[in-house]
Design an enzyme around this catalytic site. Structure first.
Site, short mmCIF file in Angstrom:
data_model
loop_
_atom_site.label_atom_id
_atom_site.label_comp_id
_atom_site.label_asym_id
_atom_site.label_seq_id
_atom_site.Cartn_x
_atom_site.Cartn_y
_atom_site.Cartn_z
N ASP A 116 0.80 -1.23 0.00
CA ASP A 116 0.00 0.00 0.00
C ASP A 116 0.83 1.27 0.00
OD1 ASP A 116 -2.52 -1.18 -0.21
OD2 ASP A 116 -2.46 -1.74 1.90
N ASP A 177 -6.47 -5.27 -4.95
CA ASP A 177 -6.28 -3.89 -4.50
C ASP A 177 -4.99 -3.28 -5.07
OD1 ASP A 177 -7.46 -5.81 -2.80
OD2 ASP A 177 -7.53 -4.44 -1.10
N TRP A 253 -11.90 -2.10 -7.00
CA TRP A 253 -10.46 -1.84 -7.21
C TRP A 253 -10.07 -2.27 -8.64
CZ3 TRP A 253 -9.41 1.54 -3.91
CH2 TRP A 253 -9.45 1.39 -2.53
N1 GLY Z 1 -7.10 -2.34 0.48
C1 GLY Z 1 -7.78 -2.85 1.61
C2 GLY Z 1 -9.22 -2.65 1.55
O1 GLY Z 1 -9.78 -2.27 0.54
O2 GLY Z 1 -9.86 -2.86 2.57
#
Ligand code: GLY
Length: 399
Positions: A116, A177, A253
């Site tokens: 992330d 994601d 996503w």
């Molecule tokens: N990227 C983690 C979520 O969407 O919760």
């Protein structure tokens, strides 16, 4: 490289009549919605100057946290959007203060053992560089890109999502994601002229297209590859309802992330793929156009995920930008995006004057982990604001 997408079906859109008329979302409507966002940002500005909002709220109130979550940059990103829209220095000042916090976080390696880094450093530092030419922010973001590519497995062609690279339970695991974290790498190649970052991002998006997307155009949340041999192993979920269901936010996503890679690498199959994911998503929406937290649910009392809806709106707006005027689905996707934003504003926003310091209600962070269920989630607020900004100006992406 050419992206290889497996055989992925494209469901025709059911209820197409829902999307034939352009919804009444004009400039006045969008400006009213932005006024609400700004009021909520202002309500929290003092609290969230040295601290950041938590990832999700409790009783619709975000508590202040240090810069330790994967989500802290969504607040900084909102401040940059507020600065862009209003020109007011008060937002820029705080966003600039955050750059130091993100520098320290990277230098001290505070909670950065995950993919992330893209969310974190795109919205805090790439944004600062793009908007204000801040060279320090650029250098920090490049260091974040350097750290992100240490998570890449050459044989498998993927960036590992979570955890230490030696953690056996996480080794070789990619997640949908991550599509959103790749723009940091494309950008790093653009500003340095070094192809490595882009090559890695391309390999990863290729693997995501092949393995995370299922033949019916739904998505796994996560997928394991053998990091040594590159053999594809199996998909499963962490935040979805079940391994074979389709976690709504994961699908969002994908709907946003594939077109973002298209923006950088111009491989049309990514847009086609995003269309397929979108049709799957639209076909599972309830009457008010806001998805349940997992697309296995299409009616009933399960919670919605307004944050997934906000991400999908940005994805649809980004994707339809690339569709030629003659593409019959262009209007459908634009109308779907407008219907969603209208519903979000009318049915999912927090009250002005209430203690709630978030913007969208009825989001779900992690239902199985009992975290942020039917609450505000800070990324939902960010994407909702980004979507509104996209509707009032020709927005140059931070991504
Ligand atoms: N990227 C983690 C979520 O969407 O919760």
């Amino acid at each position: 490289m050419t992206i290889s997408v497996g055989e992925v079906q494209k469901e025709p859109i059911k209820n197409i009549e829902r999307y034939t008329e352009t919804p009444a979302v004009d400039r006045v409507f969008v400006e009213k919605a932005i006024k609400h966002v700004l009021a909520k940002i202002d309500q929290s500005l003092d609290v969230f100057t040295d601290k950041f909002p938590d990832s999700s709220s409790v009783n619709l109130v975000y508590k202040p946290i240090e810069n330790v979550e994967w989500t802290t940059s969504f607040w900084t990103g909102m401040l940059w959007l507020a600065y862009e829209y209003t020109g007011l220095e008060k937002y820029r000042k705080i966003a600039e203060k955050h750059i130091e916090s993100f520098r320290e976080r990277l230098e001290k390696r505070i909670e950065v053992d995950h993919h992330d880094l893209g969310f974190l450093y795109t919205l805090s530092c790439v944004s600062a560089y793009k908007l204000t030419g801040n060279e320090e922010a650029k250098e920090i973001a490049l260091k974040a890109a350097d750290l992100l590519i240490t998570r890449y497995y050459e044989e498998a062609g993927i960036i590992q999502a979570w955890g230490n690279l030696n953690d056996p339970s996480e080794r070789g695991r990619m997640i949908i994601d991550c599509n959103m974290n790749l723009p940091l790498l494309y950008w790093a190649s653009e500003v340095t002229g070094k192809p490595t970052y882009r090559n890695i991002a391309e390999k990863h998006i290729n693997q995501a297209a092949q393995y995370i997307v299922r033949p019916d155009a739904s998505t796994f949340h996560t997928y394991y590859m053998d990091p040594e041999t590159g053999e594809p192993l199996y998909g499963n979920t962490r935040q979805g309802y079940s391994d074979d269901s389709c976690w709504a936010r994961g699908q969002s996503w994908g709907i946003y992330g594939f077109p973002l890679s298209y923006h950088y690498i111009s491989d049309w199959s990514l847009v086609e793929l995003a269309k397929n994911l979108t049709n799957y998503y639209l076909n599972r929406l309830p009457k008010d156009h806001i998805c349940y937290w997992d697309l296995i649910f299409t009616e009933g009392d399960e919670e919605r995920d307004s944050s997934a809806a906000a991400i999908a709106v940005c994805g649809l707006l980004e994707m339809s930008k690339h569709l030629p005027l003659l593409d019959q689905e262009k209007k459908v996707y634009e109308n779907a995006a407008l219907l969603m934003i209208k519903s979000l504003y009318e049915n999912y926003t927090t009250e002005v004057g209430s203690e709630a310091n978030g913007i969208l209600k009825h989001a779900v962070y992690y239902k199985g982990g009992r975290r942020g269920v039917d609450e505000s989630c800070i990324w939902g607020d960010y994407y909702y604001f980004e979507a509104l900004i996209r509707l009032v100006k020709d927005w140059k992406m931070y991504w």
